[in-house]
Design a protein around this motif. Sequence first.
Motif, short mmCIF file in Angstrom:
data_model
loop_
_atom_site.label_atom_id
_atom_site.label_comp_id
_atom_site.label_asym_id
_atom_site.label_seq_id
_atom_site.Cartn_x
_atom_site.Cartn_y
_atom_site.Cartn_z
N LEU A 134 0.82 -1.21 0.00
CA LEU A 134 0.00 0.00 0.00
C LEU A 134 0.85 1.26 0.00
N GLY A 135 2.14 1.14 -0.29
CA GLY A 135 3.03 2.29 -0.25
C GLY A 135 3.09 3.05 -1.56
N LEU A 136 4.15 3.82 -1.73
CA LEU A 136 4.29 4.71 -2.88
C LEU A 136 4.24 3.95 -4.20
N VAL A 137 5.04 2.91 -4.34
CA VAL A 137 5.09 2.16 -5.60
C VAL A 137 3.75 1.50 -5.88
N GLY A 138 3.16 0.86 -4.87
CA GLY A 138 1.88 0.20 -5.07
C GLY A 138 0.79 1.16 -5.49
N CYS A 139 0.71 2.31 -4.84
CA CYS A 139 -0.34 3.29 -5.16
C CYS A 139 -0.14 3.90 -6.54
N LEU A 197 -5.56 -3.73 -4.46
CA LEU A 197 -4.40 -3.53 -3.60
C LEU A 197 -4.58 -4.32 -2.30
N VAL A 198 -3.49 -4.90 -1.80
CA VAL A 198 -3.54 -5.66 -0.55
C VAL A 198 -2.37 -5.24 0.33
N GLY A 199 -2.64 -4.99 1.62
CA GLY A 199 -1.55 -4.67 2.53
C GLY A 199 -2.01 -4.69 3.97
N LEU A 249 -3.61 4.00 3.01
CA LEU A 249 -2.61 4.04 1.95
C LEU A 249 -1.45 4.98 2.32
N LEU A 250 -0.32 4.75 1.69
CA LEU A 250 0.89 5.57 1.85
C LEU A 250 1.26 5.78 3.33
N VAL A 267 4.33 -7.13 -7.01
CA VAL A 267 4.80 -7.05 -5.63
C VAL A 267 5.46 -5.68 -5.43
N ALA A 268 4.90 -4.91 -4.49
CA ALA A 268 5.40 -3.56 -4.23
C ALA A 268 5.53 -3.36 -2.72
N THR A 269 6.32 -4.23 -2.11
CA THR A 269 6.44 -4.25 -0.65
C THR A 269 7.72 -3.59 -0.17
N GLY A 270 8.26 -2.67 -0.94
CA GLY A 270 9.43 -1.92 -0.50
C GLY A 270 10.71 -2.36 -1.17
#
Length: 386
Positions: free
Chosen positions: A155-160, A175-177, A182-183, A239-242
């Motif tokens: 749910l961070g910058l890349v995912g959003c 989106l899943v987190g 968000l962010l 996958v956008a988990t950092g």
Amino acid sequence: MQAPLTIIGTGMAGIGLARQLRALGNERPITLITADSGDDYSKPLLSTGFAKRLPPQRLAMRSALEVADQLNAVVRTRTRVDAIDTDARQLLIGEERLAWSDLVLATGAVPCPPFEVPTALAGRIFSINDLDDYRAFHAALEALGRPARVAIIGLGLVGCEFANDLHAGGHQVTLVGPEQALLPRLLPEPLGQALGRAFAASDIEVRYQRLVTRVDEEGGQAVLVLDDGQRLEADLVLVATGLKPRTELAVEAGLQVGSDGIQVDRRLSTSVRHVHALGDVACVQGINAMYIQPLQAAVKALAATLNGTPTAVSYGAWPVLVKTPLLPVVSLPPVHGRVHWRIEADGEDMTALAEDDQGQLQGFALTGSCVRRKVELARAAQPLLG
């Protein structure tokens, strides 16, 4: 013959440094080494290309051959450095030993997937961190021949940003987190919730407070199994988990490295003479700011130093512009000590001010029409690295 200045990495940091040195009139030999294609491209375009339906070749501004010609440099593509010999000032590449006069590590950061990707789903699960990644994901979308169901983990910058971009490109996005909004690293919760409402109003689904325990393959689809037992089917998974700094070479070479990257001083020098670090892999006096403006400032400072004018880098109060047109967002996350958030809201137009115990502005976050205040507030905020 003089050993070259050698730069490992041809992202915005590596190519940017070589370009800045040439702009200063420096004619020393330069070798750039990269494990990928070496194309020159703007990384922020990765999360805007799907809405514009841009094929990968449209993102590449120059090929590696054109970069080499423009910079009068040697560019070695698809080349992996095995080790760094700091005593001999050599790189080990297979059986080859490559001498260098100064070494710059611009190896960037690598995605951190929360699970091991099953072999059967190798063509369904992706991270997008460079142009090669974009090529692979774009090809997978094209192969479907229809709008895709895309599950984004994070749910961070890349995912959003990718959620907004893929939605604008006609795809169905979920989106899943684990967070409640968000962010979470950029916004206080009420502002993150405002972005979530904007996403929901545009049919981007968000599954909050959920972890992905595993991903299964069923009938050619990816099935995300969540920690509450729910199952989410998708054609493709992003996958956008950092990101974590790519520091393996530095660790093996005995450089001082922390969890936030290769430790460097204000001149981008590591703990070993003639070795520097730059970009997402570098932690400058305790700060690793993985954003464009700090990177550009570091490039200019290191180029000046390598050109004979030792220069310390400074980071201003530079806000992050989040690429979510569904609800404009700007953030200057505070990094100095404890802060208190003061939030003013008019619907989804929100201003959040991060103030310390003395009432000094240490950061801010803005949504909607309030993003117009970014210049005014940036002038009043404390610099990231003064």
